[in-house]
Design a protein around this motif. Structure first.
Motif, PDB file in Angstrom:
ATOM      1  N   VAL A 558      22.076  45.546  21.971  1.00  0.00           N
ATOM      2  CA  VAL A 558      23.031  46.409  21.266  1.00  0.00           C
ATOM      3  C   VAL A 558      24.281  45.617  20.885  1.00  0.00           C
ATOM      4  N   ALA A 559      24.794  44.834  21.858  1.00  0.00           N
ATOM      5  CA  ALA A 559      26.008  44.038  21.599  1.00  0.00           C
ATOM      6  C   ALA A 559      25.768  43.015  20.496  1.00  0.00           C
ATOM      7  N   ASP A 560      24.583  42.403  20.499  1.00  0.00           N
ATOM      8  CA  ASP A 560      24.254  41.403  19.466  1.00  0.00           C
ATOM      9  C   ASP A 560      24.195  42.055  18.087  1.00  0.00           C
ATOM     10  N   PHE A 561      23.624  43.267  18.030  1.00  0.00           N
ATOM     11  CA  PHE A 561      23.546  43.987  16.746  1.00  0.00           C
ATOM     12  C   PHE A 561      24.946  44.288  16.215  1.00  0.00           C
ATOM     13  N   ILE A 562      25.822  44.772  17.086  1.00  0.00           N
ATOM     14  CA  ILE A 562      27.186  45.113  16.682  1.00  0.00           C
ATOM     15  C   ILE A 562      27.947  43.866  16.226  1.00  0.00           C
ATOM     16  N   ALA A 563      27.787  42.770  16.993  1.00  0.00           N
ATOM     17  CA  ALA A 563      28.492  41.518  16.663  1.00  0.00           C
ATOM     18  C   ALA A 563      27.983  40.923  15.354  1.00  0.00           C
ATOM     19  N   LYS A 564      26.671  40.956  15.180  1.00  0.00           N
ATOM     20  CA  LYS A 564      26.058  40.381  13.980  1.00  0.00           C
ATOM     21  C   LYS A 564      26.567  41.064  12.706  1.00  0.00           C
ATOM     22  N   ASN A 565      26.833  42.355  12.797  1.00  0.00           N
ATOM     23  CA  ASN A 565      27.287  43.113  11.629  1.00  0.00           C
ATOM     24  C   ASN A 565      28.812  43.256  11.549  1.00  0.00           C
ATOM     25  N   ASN A 566      29.492  42.600  12.484  1.00  0.00           N
ATOM     26  CA  ASN A 566      30.971  42.595  12.502  1.00  0.00           C
ATOM     27  C   ASN A 566      31.565  44.004  12.567  1.00  0.00           C
ATOM     28  N   TYR A 567      30.922  44.876  13.388  1.00  0.00           N
ATOM     29  CA  TYR A 567      31.449  46.218  13.584  1.00  0.00           C
ATOM     30  C   TYR A 567      32.345  46.235  14.822  1.00  0.00           C
ATOM     31  N   ASP A 568      33.567  46.675  14.644  1.00  0.00           N
ATOM     32  CA  ASP A 568      34.476  46.798  15.786  1.00  0.00           C
ATOM     33  C   ASP A 568      34.352  48.214  16.342  1.00  0.00           C
ATOM     34  N   PHE A 569      33.158  48.531  16.867  1.00  0.00           N
ATOM     35  CA  PHE A 569      32.864  49.868  17.353  1.00  0.00           C
ATOM     36  C   PHE A 569      33.046  49.950  18.865  1.00  0.00           C
ATOM     37  N   ASN A 570      33.523  51.087  19.323  1.00  0.00           N
ATOM     38  CA  ASN A 570      33.538  51.367  20.755  1.00  0.00           C
ATOM     39  C   ASN A 570      32.194  52.024  21.078  1.00  0.00           C
ATOM     40  N   VAL A 571      31.249  51.229  21.604  1.00  0.00           N
ATOM     41  CA  VAL A 571      29.881  51.681  21.826  1.00  0.00           C
ATOM     42  C   VAL A 571      29.693  52.108  23.280  1.00  0.00           C
TER      43      VAL A 571
END
Length: 635
Positions: A558-571
């Protein structure tokens, strides 16, 4: 007696309202008829400022269904359309909507055969009313007890129809009456066990019956038995397919996919060729990400259903254009070949996997629209602006002028071709209807200056948007609810504990998603823009709840997906329930049935909006989030 009389009056009133809203010709259609209808929305909840749309759901004698958008024409306030049925059609349901609103009335048509209503018509109505599908597609209220009565009526007319509908019957029965449902399901399981066949079909039925009762332990046990006894059976294939589609590495996907094609002999059986095509397409798409042209074209060209190849080509070209300046001969040739395949397919018979000519032609038109848009981009990069405009006009025409992104591209190419007035008019209309991105608004400001318009461009845009905003607010106001939000406590990817109780006084946007969910991922660029818009507002909080995922190293994936897309999301990570390990805690507490699912919670801890599904348009998503937040603030 009085209560019965009042209920009868209410039902009669509902019937009369529905009768006033729609008229059919013929009034009592039979299977095979073309049913013409006129719909008057003035007595409904629909917003008449927007175009009315119609969706039909038709069922056939084998209890299969098909959804279809019905073209409508407007005349004197009536919306006119027609539904073409076949000799096998037994039931048709119509749903009407405008923008985000659905007319929740039931517009059901039972078709006669030999002057009688067939049992399957009652089955179909029961399924739509009781399964929740009618609510999702048409907005009608779910009523399991009424649905149960319709199933039983169907079985009394023709007991053989039970064979094609048992699974949905038991599902609805269990929802309507858990005690009776459990007794009947257990009886059915015992009946199958006593038969002693132990076939995969029988075991799959037992597994399904345990699943209806949410007995995950028993269902998992049967699953293992089925796969063990049938290593190349239906369930084993689904299990392998589930593992396959979760692979992200192209070489791993290639290796696993080729082994599946060999193991299940997918290319040897004509009925399995679609499965082989799906695997080859998936491998090709993985090589899109790495810009590996030789491997991409190798697997794209192995796909036998050529109607799906042009969009594969377009994915490679689009990815290349998004990551590179200019263009090259390979990219140009691939796009041209995609358009060439589409033109060739238009002259050939419809492939068997497409249920109708209309659906087949529509799929070709969608592909041609996408490739025309891409080729217009290429021509624009080559400074061939007139050609870019021409291809973009084709793309827009094929999309029925409803694609926001295509309009934005069209404005850009018109400006490059110095056709400023046309670009201005198109941009103005997009802003007026609330379908303009920031980029299009910036171009409108440039056009405002180029054409020497009087006044301030920003003020003019603001005036145009205010009218659109009011319409949007009126739509979303009808969707407001007021229900207590279940409390939650979950850790985010940083290991921090997030509690709803700590967020009192704030508007919380809770977005349930998963890395395997395509619509979730398509909504994220728009959700990211909405988050950025409110980043400096401490009273608005966006939380993205990852759920329904149980893979190894889940948090890293999940963290890799968020980082790869440059989303600054609170997951937040939705964990399994301690009371019932078969369920995820938050998604179960919020009774989520499908994702993406957004809950907008006000500062008092109440759910004000519950939205399943999402537009892929960034502009639509931002506008909708704006509307919901503004309505909560005004309430």
């Amino acid at each position: 007696m009085k209560i019965s009389f009042i209920i009868s009056l209410l039902l009669l009133n509902i019937f009369l309202v529905n009768a006033q809203a729609i008229k059919y010709s013929p009034e009592n259609p039979k299977s095979g008829d073309t049913i013409k209808f006129s719909y008057n929305p003035t007595s409904t909840n629909l917003n008449l400022d927007f175009e009315i749309e119609c969706l039909s759901v038709s069922f056939t004698t084998d209890f299969t269904s098909k959804n279809k958008k019905i073209p409508l024409s407007e005349k004197d306030g009536l919306w006119i359309g027609e539904v073409i049925t076949t000799e096998n059609t037994t039931f048709v349901a119509l749903g009407f909507s405008s923008k985000e609103l659905k007319d929740k009335s039931e517009y059901f048509i039972k078709l006669t055969s030999n002057n009688q209503i067939p049992a399957q018509a009652y089955l179909s109505e029961g399924y739509l009313v009781g399964s929740g599908r009618g609510n999702a597609l048409l907005g009608i209220e779910t009523d399991t007890k009424r649905a149960l009565g319709l199933y039983e009526k169907a079985y009394s007319i023709d007991s053989n129809t039970r064979n094609i509908s048992e699974n949905s019957y038991y599902t609805i029965l269990y929802k309507a009456d858990k005690i009776r449902g459990k007794n009947e399901i257990d009886s059915k399981i015992n009946q199958i066990n006593k038969s002693g066949t132990n076939s995969e079909e029988d075991l799959l039925t037992i597994r399904s019956l345990y699943t209806i009762q949410n007995d995950k332990v028993a269902a998992d046990s049967i699953t293992q038995l089925i796969i063990k006894n049938n290593p190349t059976g239906v369930l084993a294939y689904k299990s392998d397919l589930n593992s396959f589609i979760r692979l992200s590495d192209p070489s791993q996907a290639e290796d696993f996919g080729l082994k599946m094609i060999s193991k299940y002999k997918l290319e040897e059986n004509p009925k399995s060729s679609q499965d082989a095509d799906m695997i080859y397409s998936f491998i090709a798409e993985k090589y899109v990400i790495t810009n590996d042209y030789p491997n991409f074209i190798k697997y794209a060209d192995l796909v036998k259903n050529k109607a799906s190849v042009p969009l594969l080509y377009n994915k490679f070209v689009t990815n290349w254009l998004n990551n590179n300046d200019g263009t090259n001969d390979q990219i140009i040739e691939l796009t041209q070949n995609g358009l060439k395949i589409i033109n060739e397919l238009k002259t050939q018979p419809r492939p068997a996997q497409y249920p109708s000519d209309e659906i087949y032609i529509s799929s070709l038109e969608n592909a041609e629209s996408a490739l025309s848009d891409t080729y217009a981009n290429i021509e624009n990069r080559l400074n061939n602006f007139k050609e870019a405009v021409s291809y973009q006009e084709r793309a827009l025409a094929l999309s029925k002028d409803k694609n926001i992104v295509l309009k934005e591209h069209y404005v850009t190419y018109l400006m490059n071709d110095k056709n400023y007035q046309k670009a201005y008019s198109l941009a103005e209309e997009s802003i007026k209807t609330g379908l303009a991105s920031d980029s299009l608004k910036n171009n409108f400001e440039r056009l405002f200056k180029i054409l020497n318009k009087e006044g301030s461009a920003k003020e003019y845009i603001s005036n145009l948007e205010s009218n659109s905003d009011e319409k949007l607010l009126s739509i979303w106001k009808t969707k407001m609810i007021n229900e207590p939000a279940p409390s939650f406590e979950a850790k985010n990817l940083k290991g921090e504990v997030v509690k709803l109780s700590d967020l009192k006084g704030k508007i919380v946007i809770l977005d349930f998603w998963a890395t395997w969910c395509g619509p979730c991922k398509k909504s994220f660029p728009g959700m990211n823009k909405a988050r950025i818009k409110y980043a400096n507002n401490p009273n608005v909080v966006f939380l993205f709840v990852n759920t329904w995922e149980d893979m190894k190293d889940r948090e890293k994936v999940v963290a890799d997906f968020i980082a790869k897309n440059n989303y600054d999301f609170n997951v937040l990570i939705d964990k399994k329930s301690q009371n019932d390990p078969s369920k995820f805690q938050m998604v179960n507490d919020y009774q989520v049935k499908a994702i993406p699912n957004k809950f907008i919670i006000d500062g008092r801890g109440n759910i004000r909006f519950n939205i399943t599904g999402s537009s892929a348009s960034e502009v639509d998503i931002v506008n909708e989030i704006d509307a919901m937040i503004n309505l909560i603030l005004k309430d």
